[in-house]
Design an enzyme around this catalytic site. Structure first.
Site, PDB file in Angstrom:
ATOM      1  N   ILE A  26       0.853  -1.195   0.000  1.00  0.00           N
ATOM      2  CA  ILE A  26       0.000   0.000   0.000  1.00  0.00           C
ATOM      3  C   ILE A  26       0.883   1.238   0.000  1.00  0.00           C
ATOM      4  O   ILE A  26       1.669   1.455   0.928  1.00  0.00           O
ATOM      5  CB  ILE A  26      -0.942   0.001   1.229  1.00  0.00           C
ATOM      6  CG1 ILE A  26      -1.728  -1.312   1.279  1.00  0.00           C
ATOM      7  CG2 ILE A  26      -1.862   1.201   1.203  1.00  0.00           C
ATOM      8  CD1 ILE A  26      -2.547  -1.609   0.043  1.00  0.00           C
ATOM      9  N   GLU A  27       0.742   2.056  -1.026  1.00  0.00           N
ATOM     10  CA  GLU A  27       1.538   3.272  -1.143  1.00  0.00           C
ATOM     11  C   GLU A  27       0.789   4.288  -2.005  1.00  0.00           C
ATOM     12  O   GLU A  27      -0.340   4.060  -2.427  1.00  0.00           O
ATOM     13  CB  GLU A  27       2.919   2.948  -1.725  1.00  0.00           C
ATOM     14  CG  GLU A  27       2.884   2.063  -2.957  1.00  0.00           C
ATOM     15  CD  GLU A  27       4.263   1.586  -3.380  1.00  0.00           C
ATOM     16  OE1 GLU A  27       5.142   2.442  -3.586  1.00  0.00           O
ATOM     17  OE2 GLU A  27       4.460   0.370  -3.517  1.00  0.00           O
ATOM     18  N   ASP A  28       1.411   5.437  -2.220  1.00  0.00           N
ATOM     19  CA  ASP A  28       0.890   6.473  -3.099  1.00  0.00           C
ATOM     20  C   ASP A  28      -0.578   6.791  -2.779  1.00  0.00           C
ATOM     21  O   ASP A  28      -0.925   7.014  -1.627  1.00  0.00           O
ATOM     22  CB  ASP A  28       1.078   6.052  -4.560  1.00  0.00           C
ATOM     23  CG  ASP A  28       1.004   7.233  -5.516  1.00  0.00           C
ATOM     24  OD1 ASP A  28       1.773   8.193  -5.335  1.00  0.00           O
ATOM     25  OD2 ASP A  28       0.163   7.204  -6.421  1.00  0.00           O
TER      26      ASP A  28
END
Length: 587
Positions: A160-162
């Site tokens: 999970i990023e950005d």
């Protein structure tokens, strides 16, 4: 991960057609438990990411590299609004035994396993991470269960990023779905772990990453491992990537202590995970995870009881593109192939006793000299595992008229030696691989130093591949993005593109061993804004210009007592790409 997972399009993976036995898929709303439960992962596991879109066989690369466990990247939906998971969001790669099933069975037969990973930068940025894409918690849970039962795995990873870190609705749906799957797994006697892979600062999670974990706590969702991407800091600061890993994971452990106050120190360390990016990351050379950093991180992670050690990605674990940052297929530094895998592999519990092993690398990895000249490079060794042993160094492959000397000729692993290469006046111009080999007992490791013997005459004079007509950069070394292009050119079919950006000049260099105390002229054709051409080292001179078409630049210089200079061409910050062609050094 960040940039490597932000590629504009994924290649279709080669489908594996042999079905995996013993898998039972549900119908309608989800999947049912398989007849036999998955085997739990070891308490401490090394599981590098595998880029599942390349068409390569995970089982084959696992065997070649020695990585028993793989984190398979990535699963996502094909488009926003969809609830159907696919490998790489590609409809031709469904979650089915025909996709990687035979590979996974083979990996398990060799004592390993896989961890499917949902998300990744492309999905998180484009809205196809399944919890962002799908509005139904039940459907998200069914997708997770389908992956678990199809491949009989005991851990799922959530990368999970950005934008996904800012999607509060998606964060909540994801944790609610995970909670539902955990209850399903418990009811069916199936072991299941959940890991969250998150970006980090050098001191631990930023608040956006903590928000993901706070939501998990509020939903009663168990998070087994929090895996930090200890790279791509983009903070403009100097970095010792091994030390930054230590401070990031130590900060995470303290953050976990506040979220889970009932856990012991050992349990908190056992919730942490580390994912490095070998070599030069997306930010550039200032953030380089070196071969010397790897054993430091390994020893520290082992001493603390870290749960997971990983890196992005298995296909990067080679030295095929020195000077290139953020590549999916190579590390950008001089290294033995599979160096980082071999260093980290003993981390896995039950992998057997640690053997005394080492690595050999040469930096810089290439140079050009004129007949009668000489050059030096450094041979670095490092302890890969176990204790430091004495390594005897030899060099082979030098052509007639070229001699090599190593000083010292043996080192204790972790030490360095200087390789001196000297060409006689009669040495024949050409490019030659010189193999540096380190031997200790029955072990032997090698690294290649590429020597080019140049000579006066020809279009480039003493400079090698100054017209780039070989179609490759060698022996030039460039910052991230430097490349040989077919247009625009000044002459012939190729030219050099120098990738100047807001954070780098894009410099490309070549080191020459010229005659001492001698006058030379550096010339070439440049196109673009603020294109610089110059030398440094035993002489210092430069010239620059700006032109919408190719314009010739030249500058004279006189060498000093050694004659060794570095020729460079670069652009300027924020001024865009500079093109260079037909570069030459003449006397």
């Amino acid at each position: 991960m960040r940039r490597p997972r932000a590629l504009g399009a994924f290649l279709s993976a080669l489908a594996t057609t042999v079905a995996s036995a013993g898998l039972v898929l549900g119908s309608g709303g989800g999947a049912q438990a398989a007849a036999t439960a998955a085997t739990p992962l070891p308490a401490h596991v090394f599981a590098p990411y595998f880029e599942a879109w390349t068409g390569e066989s995970p089982a084959a690369l696992a065997q070649q590299s020695g990585a028993k466990y793989l984190t398979m990247a990535f699963i996502q939906t094909e488009a926003r609004g969809s609830c159907t998971p696919y490998w790489n969001g590609d409809r031709s790669q469904p979650i089915a035994p025909s996709e990687f099933g035979a590979d996974f069975t083979t990996i398990r037969s060799r004592g390993g396993d896989v961890i499917p990973s949902f998300g990744g930068y492309t999905a998180d940025n484009g809205g196809t991470e399944i919890a962002d894409s799908c509005s139904s918690v039940d459907s998200i849970a069914a997708a997770y269960e389908k992956v678990i039962t199809t491949y009989d795995v005991s851990r799922l990873d959530m990368d999970i990023e950005d934008n996904s870190l800012e999607n509060s609705a998606g964060i909540d749906r994801r944790n609610k779905a995970i909670k539902q799957v955990q209850e399903w797994a418990a009811a069916n006697g199936r072991p299941l772990e959940i890991s969250y892979t998150l970006p980090t600062t050098t001191r631990g999670l930023a608040d956006s990453g903590l928000a993901v974990l706070r939501n998990a706590v509020s939903n009663g969702t168990r998070v087994d491992v929090v895996n930090l991407m200890t790279f791509d800091y983009y903070d403009g600061a100097p970095h010792d990537m091994a030390e930054d890993t230590k401070t990031a994971i130590s900060g995470l452990k303290d953050q976990l202590a506040r979220l889970y106050p009932s856990k012991t120190e050992a349990q908190l360390w056992g919730m942490t995970g580390i994912t490095e990016m070998p070599g030069i990351d997306d930010y550039g050379p200032a953030e380089t995870f070196t071969t010397a950093n790897a054993p430091v991180v390994y020893d520290w992670a082992r001493s603390k009881g870290v749960n997971t050690l990983s890196f992005w990605a298995l296909q990067r674990d080679n030295g095929g593109c020195p000077g290139t940052g953020g590549s999916d297929s190579c590390s950008g530094i001089a290294q033995d192939t599979w160096y980082f895998t071999h260093t980290f592999a003993p981390f896995t519990s039950g992998s057997g006793p640690v053997t005394d092993d080492y690595s050999v690398a040469v930096a810089p990895g290439s140079a050009a000299i004129a007949p009668g000249g000489s050059t030096t490079t450094t041979v670095n060794t490092a302890v890969v595992s176990g204790n430091a042993k004495t390594v005897t160094l030899t060099a082979s492959g030098a052509p007639s008229g070229v001699t090599t000397t190593l000083s010292p000729a043996s080192v204790t692993a972790g030490g360095a030696s200087k390789l001196t290469v000297t060409a006689s006046a009669t040495a024949v111009p050409g490019t030659y691989p010189i193999i540096v080999t380190g031997t200790s007992g029955t072990l032997s490791h090698s690294a290649t130093f590429t020597l080019t013997v140049s000579g006066p005459g020809g279009g480039n004079g003493f400079l090698v591949n100054g017209d780039f007509e070989t179609g490759s950069l060698n022996p030039w070394t460039c910052e991230s993005g430097g490349a040989v292009v077919s247009t625009p050119t000044h002459g012939g079919g190729h030219a050099l593109a120098v990738a100047a950006t807001a954070s780098q000049t894009g410099e490309c260099t070549q080191t020459l061993a010229l005659s001492p105390n001698t006058a030379y002229t550096l010339s070439g054709w440049l196109q673009g804004g603020y294109g610089y051409l110059g030398v440094r080292g035993d002489a210092s001179a430069s010239v620059w210009g700006s032109s919408s078409g190719y314009a010739k630049q030249s500058v004279g210089f006189t060498t000093g007592s050694t004659g060794e200079v570095t020729v460079y061409v670069h652009g300027w910050y924020g001024q865009g790409t500079v093109y260079a062609d037909d570069l030459a050094v003449t006397s």
